[in-house]
Scaffold this motif. Structure first.
Motif, PDB file in Angstrom:
ATOM      1  N   ILE A   3       0.814  -1.208   0.000  1.00 25.81           N
ATOM      2  CA  ILE A   3       0.000   0.000   0.000  1.00 25.81           C
ATOM      3  C   ILE A   3       0.856   1.270   0.000  1.00 25.81           C
ATOM      4  CG2 ILE A   3      -0.291   0.086   2.510  1.00 25.81           C
ATOM      5  CD1 ILE A   3      -3.240   0.968   1.922  1.00 25.81           C
ATOM      6  N   GLY A   4       1.972   1.250   0.707  1.00 29.26           N
ATOM      7  CA  GLY A   4       2.845   2.424   0.749  1.00 29.26           C
ATOM      8  C   GLY A   4       3.416   2.765  -0.617  1.00 29.26           C
ATOM      9  N   GLU A   5       3.800   1.749  -1.364  1.00 28.39           N
ATOM     10  CA  GLU A   5       4.340   1.987  -2.705  1.00 28.39           C
ATOM     11  C   GLU A   5       3.250   2.516  -3.638  1.00 28.39           C
ATOM     12  OE1 GLU A   5       6.377  -0.319  -6.512  1.00 28.39           O
ATOM     13  OE2 GLU A   5       6.238  -1.382  -4.589  1.00 28.39           O
ATOM     14  N   GLU A  22     -12.751  -0.163   0.623  1.00 25.64           N
ATOM     15  CA  GLU A  22     -14.015  -0.240   1.367  1.00 25.64           C
ATOM     16  C   GLU A  22     -15.209   0.027   0.447  1.00 25.64           C
ATOM     17  OE1 GLU A  22     -15.765   2.840   4.442  1.00 25.64           O
ATOM     18  OE2 GLU A  22     -14.020   1.793   5.255  1.00 25.64           O
ATOM     19  N   GLN A  23     -15.026   0.938  -0.504  1.00 26.13           N
ATOM     20  CA  GLN A  23     -16.096   1.313  -1.435  1.00 26.13           C
ATOM     21  C   GLN A  23     -16.140   0.399  -2.667  1.00 26.13           C
ATOM     22  OE1 GLN A  23     -18.399   3.833  -0.796  1.00 26.13           O
ATOM     23  NE2 GLN A  23     -17.427   3.577   1.196  1.00 26.13           N
ATOM     24  N   ARG A  24     -15.292  -0.637  -2.708  1.00 25.92           N
ATOM     25  CA  ARG A  24     -15.212  -1.586  -3.825  1.00 25.92           C
ATOM     26  C   ARG A  24     -14.709  -0.930  -5.116  1.00 25.92           C
ATOM     27  NH1 ARG A  24     -20.599  -2.133  -3.263  1.00 25.92           N
ATOM     28  NH2 ARG A  24     -20.818  -2.574  -5.480  1.00 25.92           N
ATOM     29  N   LEU A  25     -13.898   0.108  -4.980  1.00 23.08           N
ATOM     30  CA  LEU A  25     -13.295   0.761  -6.128  1.00 23.08           C
ATOM     31  C   LEU A  25     -11.954   0.129  -6.494  1.00 23.08           C
ATOM     32  CD1 LEU A  25     -13.899   4.462  -5.030  1.00 23.08           C
ATOM     33  CD2 LEU A  25     -15.212   3.166  -6.721  1.00 23.08           C
ATOM     34  N   LEU A  26     -11.343  -0.523  -5.540  1.00 23.19           N
ATOM     35  CA  LEU A  26      -9.995  -1.055  -5.676  1.00 23.19           C
ATOM     36  C   LEU A  26      -9.926  -2.364  -4.906  1.00 23.19           C
ATOM     37  CD1 LEU A  26      -7.077  -0.303  -6.658  1.00 23.19           C
ATOM     38  CD2 LEU A  26      -6.742   0.766  -4.436  1.00 23.19           C
ATOM     39  N   ALA A  27      -9.177  -3.316  -5.441  1.00 26.64           N
ATOM     40  CA  ALA A  27      -9.037  -4.609  -4.765  1.00 26.64           C
ATOM     41  C   ALA A  27      -7.569  -4.944  -4.600  1.00 26.64           C
ATOM     42  CB  ALA A  27      -9.733  -5.698  -5.564  1.00 26.64           C
ATOM     43  N   HIS A  35      -0.765  -8.481   4.751  1.00 23.39           N
ATOM     44  CA  HIS A  35      -0.536  -7.185   4.115  1.00 23.39           C
ATOM     45  C   HIS A  35      -1.222  -7.123   2.752  1.00 23.39           C
ATOM     46  CE1 HIS A  35       2.435  -5.938   7.081  1.00 23.39           C
ATOM     47  NE2 HIS A  35       2.938  -7.169   7.014  1.00 23.39           N
ATOM     48  N   ARG A  36      -1.659  -5.936   2.390  1.00 25.89           N
ATOM     49  CA  ARG A  36      -2.252  -5.751   1.068  1.00 25.89           C
ATOM     50  C   ARG A  36      -1.179  -5.907   0.004  1.00 25.89           C
ATOM     51  NH1 ARG A  36      -4.968  -2.448   4.557  1.00 25.89           N
ATOM     52  NH2 ARG A  36      -7.221  -2.258   4.240  1.00 25.89           N
ATOM     53  N   PRO A  41      -1.594  -3.021 -12.364  1.00 25.48           N
ATOM     54  CA  PRO A  41      -2.659  -2.177 -12.933  1.00 25.48           C
ATOM     55  C   PRO A  41      -3.377  -1.301 -11.899  1.00 25.48           C
ATOM     56  CG  PRO A  41      -2.814  -4.392 -13.825  1.00 25.48           C
ATOM     57  CD  PRO A  41      -1.792  -4.430 -12.713  1.00 25.48           C
ATOM     58  N   ALA A  42      -3.138  -1.540 -10.611  1.00 22.62           N
ATOM     59  CA  ALA A  42      -3.770  -0.715  -9.580  1.00 22.62           C
ATOM     60  C   ALA A  42      -3.339   0.748  -9.695  1.00 22.62           C
ATOM     61  CB  ALA A  42      -3.447  -1.260  -8.191  1.00 22.62           C
ATOM     62  N   VAL A  43      -2.144   0.988 -10.211  1.00 20.77           N
ATOM     63  CA  VAL A  43      -1.675   2.368 -10.379  1.00 20.77           C
ATOM     64  C   VAL A  43      -2.609   3.114 -11.325  1.00 20.77           C
ATOM     65  CG1 VAL A  43       0.209   3.833 -11.230  1.00 20.77           C
ATOM     66  CG2 VAL A  43       0.734   1.790  -9.874  1.00 20.77           C
ATOM     67  N   ASP A  44      -2.871   2.519 -12.487  1.00 26.99           N
ATOM     68  CA  ASP A  44      -3.791   3.150 -13.440  1.00 26.99           C
ATOM     69  C   ASP A  44      -5.192   3.266 -12.867  1.00 26.99           C
ATOM     70  OD1 ASP A  44      -1.862   3.497 -15.446  1.00 26.99           O
ATOM     71  OD2 ASP A  44      -2.179   1.466 -16.205  1.00 26.99           O
ATOM     72  N   ARG A  45      -5.629   2.236 -12.150  1.00 27.02           N
ATOM     73  CA  ARG A  45      -6.968   2.244 -11.564  1.00 27.02           C
ATOM     74  C   ARG A  45      -7.116   3.414 -10.590  1.00 27.02           C
ATOM     75  NH1 ARG A  45     -11.648  -1.222 -10.747  1.00 27.02           N
ATOM     76  NH2 ARG A  45     -11.023  -1.764 -12.854  1.00 27.02           N
ATOM     77  N   VAL A  46      -6.131   3.621  -9.738  1.00 28.82           N
ATOM     78  CA  VAL A  46      -6.194   4.714  -8.762  1.00 28.82           C
ATOM     79  C   VAL A  46      -6.206   6.067  -9.478  1.00 28.82           C
ATOM     80  CG1 VAL A  46      -4.934   5.865  -6.887  1.00 28.82           C
ATOM     81  CG2 VAL A  46      -5.211   3.376  -6.872  1.00 28.82           C
ATOM     82  N   ILE A  47      -5.435   6.197 -10.521  1.00 29.25           N
ATOM     83  CA  ILE A  47      -5.425   7.452 -11.284  1.00 29.25           C
ATOM     84  C   ILE A  47      -6.805   7.704 -11.887  1.00 29.25           C
ATOM     85  CG2 ILE A  47      -4.473   8.573 -13.341  1.00 29.25           C
ATOM     86  CD1 ILE A  47      -1.765   7.163 -12.557  1.00 29.25           C
ATOM     87  N   HIS A  48      -7.431   6.667 -12.438  1.00 30.61           N
ATOM     88  CA  HIS A  48      -8.790   6.821 -12.980  1.00 30.61           C
ATOM     89  C   HIS A  48      -9.772   7.220 -11.877  1.00 30.61           C
ATOM     90  CE1 HIS A  48      -7.751   5.583 -16.925  1.00 30.61           C
ATOM     91  NE2 HIS A  48      -7.582   4.307 -16.649  1.00 30.61           N
ATOM     92  N   ILE A  49      -9.654   6.595 -10.727  1.00 31.24           N
ATOM     93  CA  ILE A  49     -10.541   6.914  -9.601  1.00 31.24           C
ATOM     94  C   ILE A  49     -10.380   8.387  -9.234  1.00 31.24           C
ATOM     95  CG2 ILE A  49     -10.960   6.505  -7.145  1.00 31.24           C
ATOM     96  CD1 ILE A  49     -10.129   3.530  -7.721  1.00 31.24           C
TER      97      ILE A  49
END
Length: 125
Positions: A3-5, A22-27, A35-36, A41-49
């Motif tokens: 998560i820190g990275e 928590e909001q089901r936007l990211l898994a 640890h998570r 692809p989570a990087v792109d997903r977070v940017i889209h969010i």
């Protein structure tokens, strides 16, 4: 990645990333130690969010939209429904109204700045 990275790479706080989960936007998967563990692809997903939040959309609407976006390039996936497209058109119209309001506000400020500047110039003469 941990998560820190992900937070560092996206500029989003760890707290926000937990909220996104928590909001089901990211898994995230979990390591044996609990640890998570986020996929690349989570990087792109977070940017889209972040972009969708910045556009004024709520997390409920973003949950509906994300499956319709490809994380790698942000393009549309095949899962958008006509109903969702209609809802997004409503959101787009709302954003356009906000832009028009902001442009009017900027015009008023420009006028005030121009008049104030002219007043200062006249006072110096």
């Amino acid at each position: 990645m941990r998560i820190g990275e992900l937070a560092q790479r996206t500029g989003v706080s760890e707290r926000s990333l937990r909220y996104y989960e928590e909001q089901r936007l990211l898994a995230a998967d979990r390591t044996p130690g609990g640890h998570r563990d986020y996929p690349e692809p989570a990087v792109d997903r977070v940017i889209h969010i972040q972009e969708l939040f910045a556009a004024g959309l709520c997390s409920k609407k973003i949950v509906q939209i994300l499956p319709c976006l490809r994380d790698t390039d942000g393009g549309a996936a095949e899962s958008a429904t006509p109903e969702l497209v209609g809802e997004l058109q409503v959101e787009r119209a709302r954003i356009n109204r906000m832009i028009a309001d902001l442009l009017r506000s900027r015009d008023v400020l420009d006028e005030v700045i121009e008049r104030a500047g002219a007043g200062f110039a006249a006072a110096r003469v």
